[in-house]
Structure formats: C-alpha cells, structure tokens
Enzyme design. Sequence first.
Site, short mmCIF file in Angstrom:
data_model
loop_
_atom_site.label_atom_id
_atom_site.label_comp_id
_atom_site.label_asym_id
_atom_site.label_seq_id
_atom_site.Cartn_x
_atom_site.Cartn_y
_atom_site.Cartn_z
CG ASP A 126 -1.70 -1.24 1.37
OD1 ASP A 126 -2.40 -1.57 0.41
OD2 ASP A 126 -1.60 -1.91 2.41
CB SER A 141 1.91 6.25 3.19
OG SER A 141 0.94 5.59 3.95
NE ARG A 142 0.14 3.64 -4.30
CZ ARG A 142 1.10 2.73 -4.25
NH1 ARG A 142 0.99 1.71 -3.44
NH2 ARG A 142 2.17 2.83 -5.01
CB ILE A 143 -4.42 3.09 2.98
CG1 ILE A 143 -3.37 2.13 3.54
CG2 ILE A 143 -4.93 2.60 1.65
CD1 ILE A 143 -3.91 0.73 3.76
#
Length: 498
Positions: free
Chosen positions: A332, A357-359
């Site tokens: 992620d 950091s995608r989430i």
Amino acid sequence: MCPLQKKQSSSKEIKFKVKEVGTVRVVREFIVLAKNMPSCINGQIVEFDGGLRGIVMGFTQDDVQILMLGPKAQIRAGDKVYSQAKALYLPVGNAFSGRVVNALCEPVDGKGDIVADETFPVFREAPGVMDRTTVERTLESGTRIIDTIMPLAQGQRQLIVGDRQTGKTTMTTDAIINQKGKGVICIYCSIGKTYSSFMKTLNLFQEKGVFDYTLVVSGTASTSVGEQYLAPYTAAMLGEYYMHQGKDVLVVFDDLTRHAWIYRQISLLLNRAPGREAYPGDIFYIHSQLMERAAQLSDEFGGGAMTFLPIVETLQGDATGFIPTNLVSMTDGQTYFSSALFNTGFRPAIDVGLSVSRIGNRAQWPAIKGPSRSLRMEFIQYKELVQMTQLRTTELSKEAQKKLRRGEAITELLIQDKNDPVAMERLVIEMYALNREVLDELTKEEIRKFKKDFYIKICEWFPNLPQQLREGKVVVDETIANLEEAIFHYFNSPDATR
Ligand code: ATP
Ligand code: MG
C-alpha cells in the site's frame, strides 16, 4: 499422483489419517526426490529417519519434491520418508512473546521450551474482503518524516525499499522500539541476513527492552535454505495468532530480496523454468500470498490488525528491478531510502519524492494531518530550488530566500538520530511551531537546540498538554493558547537560541 491434493484447503474433510512411508530416490543439495507417496499434499511436512523434517514443494510424474528443513543431513537414496497427508501446522501461543524462534517455532535463544496454546496452519489463506474493514488507527512509526508526510495505518503493508546500508533496518527497528506501551505485538523476521547483523538487532532489542512485546523469527543465512524460505510464513502465522485474538501486530520482514533469492535457488534445483532475472514464474504469487495476510479485521472478527513492513533491497538505486516492482505493486505504499541522501547526512535518508503511503492518511491524527498537509510540497519545492540556485551567482529574490530558509528549517526538523523514535504528541507541537514560522529565522544549531529543549519545556510548563493531545488527537483552542504562550516564553528566554 496425489488424490488428496484438491482437498488441501478443507483438511477437515479428511476423516481418516493417511500415514505412508516413501523412499528417497535422489538427493540434490537441500532437495530430496522421493517416491511411493501417493497421498501427500503440497506444503505438508514429512520426516526422515533421524528426525530431520522437510516440506513438500511440488510433484513430478513419479516423484515428490521435498525441501529439507534443517542442516544438510546424511540422507541417502533408499532412506525412508514418513508422512501424514496433513497441511503444515506449527505451534503458537502467548508464551512466544519475548522469545527468539526458528522457522519451525522452536526456541533458539537457550531459554528453554515454549509452551504452545495450539497449532496454526503456516500457509493460511488471507482473510477475505468481508472479514476486513477499513484502516482507521494510526501506526506510530516514531520516524519524523514518516509520521508527518507518509503516515502508516494499522493493517497497512508499507514496503521499505533502498540500497544496501541506507538505514532500512534502522527505520523498522525504530518502529518496533516506538511500540513500547502501545499494545502492539511486534515480530521481527530475519531472512538470509548475516548472523552478525542479526545479533546487532537482537542486542539493540535487548538494550531497549522491547522483548516484553516482541518476538523474533530467525531465518538468518546460517540456517538452512528451507528454514529461510519458511521464516516469513511462520512470522505471518504467529502474527495471525495475535490478530485473531483482537490484538494489533507489526511484522517486519528483513528482507524479501533474500527470500526471493532463496526461492530462485530452490526453483532452479527443482528444474522449474526460469523467467525474468532467472526467478521462477510464481515468485509474484508466493510474495503476494504473503502480503495479502496483512489485514485490519472487522469488529465481528475481533478488530485486530496486522501491519507488514517488508524490506527489499535495490541495486544502485534501481527501484525498477523485478522483485522491488513486484512488491511495490502488492503493497500500500513504499518508503524509499536513497544512498545519495544518506551520504549527504540527511538521515533517515528517505526520498520524499519517491515515497508514498496510499492509505495511511486516513488514519493520521487530525492534530498532525493539518500542519503537515503542505509539508511534502514545500520540501520537494525546496529541493528543486536548491538545485536551481546552486549555479546562480546573482542575488536571489526575497521570496526565494524565504523559501530556502524555510526549506532548511524543515530539513533540520526532519533529521533524526537512529534508535531515537519521536512521540506523536511531540511532533504535533514541533509542527505547530514550524507552521507559526518561528523556526525559519533560526540557524541549524538553534533548530537542533529547539528540537531538544522545547518539548521538555512544554512538559514542564503544561504537564497535561501531551496527554491531552494523545487522548484527543486534535489541537483545540486551549492547546493553541498553551502553545502560543510556550513559544513566547521559549523565544524570549535568554538561553533559547544559544
Ligand atoms: P543493509 O542493507 O546492510 O541491511 P540497511 O539498509 O538495513 O543495511 P542499516 O543497517 O539500518 O541499513 O543502517 C546502515 C548504517 O547507517 C548503520 O550503521 C546505522 O547505524 C546507520 N544509520 C541508519 N539510520 C541512521 C540515522 N537515522 N542516523 C544515523 N545513522 C543511521
Ligand atoms: Mg538491513
């Protein structure tokens, strides 16, 4: 060849115990080919005369391919192999916390046996979509850049990628040190690392007293190839035990490059067709199968979370290698460590432009989310400006000078020593000061002094403030009033800037 193979996922259906004795046909390094085992299943454990165990890796028309799980023993053609058609289960339990075990969950720290509570399947299927929920709690890494610019969430998979000796392990061990008192169980899994670097990490853990909530799975280069292959799955299995109890777990895989090498070695010995960079075609599958096991379970399933920090090494900064790109696509987000930055003295040497950091943003404390929203942009713009102005001889505009000064302040604020994680409430306070632009006019030494002293002063002047921040996770009017007063006092005291 294997009539029970299809029933692997539903071993409960097997009403009878299959016991069979095969015969070793060929021994090739750490691979054994055995015959007369018609009922064995993929991934199951077998035992040789003398107690050495092995794991079934695949089949040919006539043979079962077995990977030895232990030191190369005197196994010869004609020896017996004993098996039960049962998937690989290993012991788990709360007593594992604070211990160092090998890939078969046997203690290797000389502190005696570990009493297991039950056994868990090593190659368990990842939780399904319906068993999961969205990430909503932050994982405090203790690293300034990460917690402000690319925050992590419990249940996230964040790839730690970079060249050799750039501080990858240090970042993950800092994250483990920072979980003290936060109720997160940490698992450090070493794969293919030298014994000396593994011991360095163990000594650090000992020194920082993290063994109250940490366990270590050792698959160092001195263990057998089979154990190194199995180690990350064992670590994930131990993590699942705690996650299914509703606890939060952080697992570090140090590192998956070595794991890929090991799997390539095994596959070549098994005569499987080599693909890109000589890795077998299913290398993507074996890593994604592992990565999928990280999760934030829904309340119905206890609400536990398992966060993964897999480490992968690059060669000369090339993040487009086969294994790194594979892992980037199944995680992620990635934190990219640059050796160029490391050599300039910017440590931790995280390249903000290449990291994401995608989430994690969803779970970031509102108190830190607001102040650090523009930080990434400002920092990247500053880097560009530095490059552009390096060759200039004429005077810079006022605006450019201001941007440079601010960039320098941000850089100095983000620099951090190793093994010295920073609490989130401390970051909130420092970020507030940065956004009040009180740091922009300070020299590097003054900022270093500010980083050291200001939080201590705050704790002295407003002892409840850090606690309030931790509980509320937001900056309220009272906090602002306190912080303003503290900034005024700090910068008007005679020794503030000395
Ligand atoms: P390897 O590829 O060998 O596994 P690595 O990328 O994991 O290396 P580390 O072992 O974490 O890197 O760190 C490399 C060196 O840099 C170590 O000597 C460590 O002490 C130093 N180092 C790492 N982070 C910092 C930091 N923030 N400040 C100062 N020194 C650091
Ligand atoms: Mg390392």
